[in-house]
Write an enzyme that holds these catalytic residues in place. Structure first.
Site, PDB file in Angstrom:
ATOM      1  N   GLU A   1      31.567  43.473  94.996  1.00  0.00           N
ATOM      2  CA  GLU A   1      32.543  44.345  94.317  1.00  0.00           C
ATOM      3  C   GLU A   1      31.734  45.459  93.662  1.00  0.00           C
ATOM      4  O   GLU A   1      31.154  45.270  92.591  1.00  0.00           O
ATOM      5  CB  GLU A   1      33.324  43.554  93.265  1.00  0.00           C
ATOM      6  CG  GLU A   1      34.196  42.446  93.827  1.00  0.00           C
ATOM      7  CD  GLU A   1      35.422  42.960  94.559  1.00  0.00           C
ATOM      8  OE1 GLU A   1      35.738  44.160  94.430  1.00  0.00           O
ATOM      9  OE2 GLU A   1      36.055  42.177  95.273  1.00  0.00           O
TER      10      GLU A   1
ATOM     11  N   CYS B   1      35.481  50.462  87.389  1.00  0.00           N
ATOM     12  CA  CYS B   1      35.231  50.836  88.791  1.00  0.00           C
ATOM     13  C   CYS B   1      36.477  51.498  89.377  1.00  0.00           C
ATOM     14  O   CYS B   1      36.386  52.273  90.316  1.00  0.00           O
ATOM     15  CB  CYS B   1      34.848  49.612  89.597  1.00  0.00           C
ATOM     16  SG  CYS B   1      36.042  48.277  89.420  1.00  0.00           S
TER      17      CYS B   1
HETATM   18  P1  NAP Z   1      24.583  47.054  87.561  1.00  0.00           P
HETATM   19  O1  NAP Z   1      23.524  47.821  86.902  1.00  0.00           O
HETATM   20  O2  NAP Z   1      24.582  46.975  89.033  1.00  0.00           O
HETATM   21  O3  NAP Z   1      24.505  45.588  86.945  1.00  0.00           O
HETATM   22  C1  NAP Z   1      25.405  44.561  87.307  1.00  0.00           C
HETATM   23  C2  NAP Z   1      24.715  43.217  87.137  1.00  0.00           C
HETATM   24  O4  NAP Z   1      23.646  43.121  88.066  1.00  0.00           O
HETATM   25  C3  NAP Z   1      24.117  43.021  85.748  1.00  0.00           C
HETATM   26  O5  NAP Z   1      24.282  41.685  85.382  1.00  0.00           O
HETATM   27  C4  NAP Z   1      22.654  43.383  86.001  1.00  0.00           C
HETATM   28  O6  NAP Z   1      21.771  42.845  85.067  1.00  0.00           O
HETATM   29  C5  NAP Z   1      22.453  42.789  87.383  1.00  0.00           C
HETATM   30  N1  NAP Z   1      21.294  43.338  88.097  1.00  0.00           N
HETATM   31  C6  NAP Z   1      20.695  44.545  87.960  1.00  0.00           C
HETATM   32  N2  NAP Z   1      19.660  44.656  88.816  1.00  0.00           N
HETATM   33  C7  NAP Z   1      19.601  43.512  89.527  1.00  0.00           C
HETATM   34  C8  NAP Z   1      18.761  43.036  90.567  1.00  0.00           C
HETATM   35  N3  NAP Z   1      17.755  43.754  91.084  1.00  0.00           N
HETATM   36  N4  NAP Z   1      19.011  41.817  91.069  1.00  0.00           N
HETATM   37  C9  NAP Z   1      20.004  41.083  90.580  1.00  0.00           C
HETATM   38  N5  NAP Z   1      20.836  41.458  89.586  1.00  0.00           N
HETATM   39  C10 NAP Z   1      20.637  42.668  89.065  1.00  0.00           C
HETATM   40  O7  NAP Z   1      26.023  47.567  87.138  1.00  0.00           O
HETATM   41  P2  NAP Z   1      26.579  47.804  85.666  1.00  0.00           P
HETATM   42  O8  NAP Z   1      26.074  49.094  85.170  1.00  0.00           O
HETATM   43  O9  NAP Z   1      26.385  46.595  84.821  1.00  0.00           O
HETATM   44  O10 NAP Z   1      28.145  47.861  85.964  1.00  0.00           O
HETATM   45  C11 NAP Z   1      28.780  49.024  86.320  1.00  0.00           C
HETATM   46  C12 NAP Z   1      28.977  49.084  87.827  1.00  0.00           C
HETATM   47  O11 NAP Z   1      29.767  47.984  88.241  1.00  0.00           O
HETATM   48  C13 NAP Z   1      29.742  50.312  88.247  1.00  0.00           C
HETATM   49  O12 NAP Z   1      29.182  50.831  89.421  1.00  0.00           O
HETATM   50  C14 NAP Z   1      31.142  49.765  88.510  1.00  0.00           C
HETATM   51  O13 NAP Z   1      31.898  50.549  89.393  1.00  0.00           O
HETATM   52  C15 NAP Z   1      30.826  48.439  89.064  1.00  0.00           C
HETATM   53  N6  NAP Z   1      31.983  47.545  88.975  1.00  0.00           N
HETATM   54  C16 NAP Z   1      32.639  47.231  90.119  1.00  0.00           C
HETATM   55  C17 NAP Z   1      33.763  46.421  90.059  1.00  0.00           C
HETATM   56  C18 NAP Z   1      34.515  46.055  91.292  1.00  0.00           C
HETATM   57  O14 NAP Z   1      35.285  45.119  91.231  1.00  0.00           O
HETATM   58  N7  NAP Z   1      34.332  46.744  92.418  1.00  0.00           N
HETATM   59  C19 NAP Z   1      34.207  45.931  88.830  1.00  0.00           C
HETATM   60  C20 NAP Z   1      33.500  46.284  87.676  1.00  0.00           C
HETATM   61  C21 NAP Z   1      32.380  47.086  87.767  1.00  0.00           C
HETATM   62  P3  NAP Z   1      20.866  43.880  84.179  1.00  0.00           P
HETATM   63  O15 NAP Z   1      21.816  44.746  83.470  1.00  0.00           O
HETATM   64  O16 NAP Z   1      20.051  43.008  83.326  1.00  0.00           O
HETATM   65  O17 NAP Z   1      20.018  44.685  85.109  1.00  0.00           O
END
Ligand code: NAP
Length: 489
Positions: free
Chosen positions: A262, A296
């Site tokens: 997602e 998102c």
């Molecule tokens: P993110 O930076 O991708 O982080 C999401 C999760 O992944 C966090 O728990 C993060 O932990 C972890 N993570 C980061 N790097 C990683 C790696 N190399 N390996 C494994 N896990 C890792 O996203 P965010 O800034 O938290 O959230 C915003 C994004 O989520 C936006 O792009 C939004 O559109 C998307 N989103 C999508 C949906 C959907 O249903 N399509 C819903 C909600 C949000 P750390 O922060 O510790 O790095």
């Protein structure tokens, strides 16, 4: 104010802040920890355990060791656990919403909405747990029985973002429990407290030890890689950015794991000249400002027919100008802070870029002075299609308006992105609404509405917005495998 501060402190003091491994809380005391910040004030709310690679190894071993027993648990038992957890979350709405607002920033009314939305995934999947069905047919030549059974995919890695700290967890944990999968779960470091409260509730609701293992950490890469490479996990369910989703897809390939992704969006919000403009503005308010724009599904590009673009911008600016920006725990606040400093800097630089390419400020365009990561509700008109915000999630309360001349141009602009999560169409012409819905390259369409999220509906995107669906009747499929039995007649 004092009473509110005391209530947040009381809620946090009742919370386990350690790791949850193999049914045991591992105390954060005496271990490496990290701080959880209140984005409205910059104050530290709590410190939680900073899980290590060794903790990750223990977590995935536990998920592996408990998979067979958990898969054999009667569906009704799994259903009852989910149902009890649903009731408990609803009973604790006040404390959970306060916790969520304190660590994430969204106003209390929105946090209460998320509690109900997030809890509903558990109720929905409690109902699905006892309805997992297979199939039975006869082969074309009449010589074979074809029996199709379904079983849990196995130990699952769940990774969630900070923007919907409860709902993004329950949308994965609900179907994993319902289908009989054990889990390792890594919540976002900005918002671990809501996730830990959820785990506490699931434990109290009777979830057996080892079914859900939780590691809060600042080493997302190391912890998750340990799980991905373990050879124990069979599935990864991720919600977050497209960039991280791609890393996980590459890692999943090594062990040929099932994936649910997602990922990010870049939603077009299209307003035609025949639209009811007041209704379109109502839709825009929720599609843009829910969660301060940190969703998102947030409308990222307002594509508005040239003949109504100015009046739409003015009406929207007029509505947005009455919103109160402030600490989300305070009464009357509509727009809380962004989640952290980098989030604020990103919004500021995207607005600067749009202005440098000729956009005009109709409202806002700056941050208020003082503490916290606040940004003022903003409407920009005449935004150039080559502005960075046209192809980047803004994740803030900024509405860029781009005029278009005809339906073909609106569609071309809308699809001119790698993202494909959701699109919104406002028109009173049903043929046009259906035509656009067919042609928009997205997984979800809101027709004359600014909100599509619903626990009973399949949520998800296409293109770089992801793979698979969460919620609705399809949500449980992500955690189930098919097995076909050939039985001669
Ligand atoms: P993110 O930076 O991708 O982080 C999401 C999760 O992944 C966090 O728990 C993060 O932990 C972890 N993570 C980061 N790097 C990683 C790696 N190399 N390996 C494994 N896990 C890792 O996203 P965010 O800034 O938290 O959230 C915003 C994004 O989520 C936006 O792009 C939004 O559109 C998307 N989103 C999508 C949906 C959907 O249903 N399509 C819903 C909600 C949000 P750390 O922060 O510790 O790095």
């Amino acid at each position: 104010m004092g009473t509110l501060k005391n209530s947040i402190e009381t809620v946090i003091s009742g919370l386990a802040t350690g790791l949850y491994l193999d049914g045991e809380w591992i105390d954060a005391q005496g271990r490496k920890t990290f701080a959880v910040e209140n984005p409205a004030t910059g104050a530290t709310l709590a410190t939680v355990a900073d899980g290590s690679i060794a903790d990750a190894q223990r977590a995935i071993r536990s998920a592996g060791d408990n998979q067979v027993n958990w898969a054999h648990t009667p569906p009704r038992e799994r259903s009852d656990i989910l149902r009890r957890a649903y009731e408990m979350i609803m009973d604790r709405t006040d404390e959970l919403s306060l916790l969520m607002t304190a660590e994430m920033g969204k106003p209390l009314a929105e946090a209460r909405g998320e509690v109900a939305y997030g809890a509903e995934f558990l109720r929905w999947f409690s109902e699905e747990a006892v309805r997992i069905s297979g199939d039975y047919t006869t082969s074309g030549d009449g010589k074979n029985r074809i029996l199709l059974t379904r079983s849990p995919v196995g130990p699952s890695i769940l990774i969630t973002p900070w923007n919907f700290p409860l709902a993004m967890g329950t949308r994965k944990i609900g179907p994993a429990i319902a289908s009989g999968c054990t889990m390792v779960f890594k919540p976002a470091p900005q918002t671990p407290l809501t996730s830990l409260a959820l785990v506490q509730i699931l434990r109290e609701a009777g979830l057996p030890p080892g079914v859900l293992n939780v590691v809060t950490t600042t080493d997302a890469e190391g912890v998750v890689k340990t799980w991905m490479e373990s050879g124990i996990a069979r599935k990864v369910s991720f919600t977050g950015s497209t960039a991280v989703g791609k890393i996980l897809l590459a890692q999943a390939a090594k062990n040929v794991m099932r994936t649910s992704m997602e990922l990010g969006g870049n939603a077009p919000f299209i307003v035609f000249d025949d639209a009811d403009l007041d209704r379109a503005v109502d839709g825009a308010m929720v599609a843009k400002l829910r969660n301060m724009g940190e969703a998102c599904t947030a409308a990222n590009r307002f594509l508005v027919h040239r003949s109504v673009a100015d009046s739409f911008s003015d009406k929207l600016a007029n509505r947005m100008s009455s919103l109160k920006v402030g600490d989300g725990t305070l009464a009357g606040v509509d727009i809380g802070p962004l989640v952290d400093g980098p989030a604020l800097q990103k919004v500021e630089s995207l607005v600067d870029d749009a202005l440098s390419r000729g956009a005009e400020v109709v409202l806002g365009g700056s941050r208020p002075t003082g503490m916290g990561y606040f940004y003022n509700p903003t409407v920009l008109s005449n935004v150039s299609p080559d502005s960075l915000m046209m192809d980047t999630e803004i994740f803030g309360p900024v509405a860029p308006v781009v005029p278009f001349s005809d339906e073909a141009q609106a569609l071309a602009l809308a699809n001119n992105t790698n993202s494909g999560l959701v699109g919104y169409v406002f028109t009173q012409d049903i043929d046009r609404a259906l035509r656009l819905s067919d042609e928009l390259e997205v997984g979800m369409v809101g027709v004359n509405t600014g909100i599509v999220s619903n626990p009973g509906a399949p949520f998800g995107g296409i293109k770089h917005s992801g793979l698979g669906r969460e919620g609705g009747r399809l949500g449980i499929d992500e955690f189930l495998e098919y097995k076909y039995l050939a039985i001669p007649r």
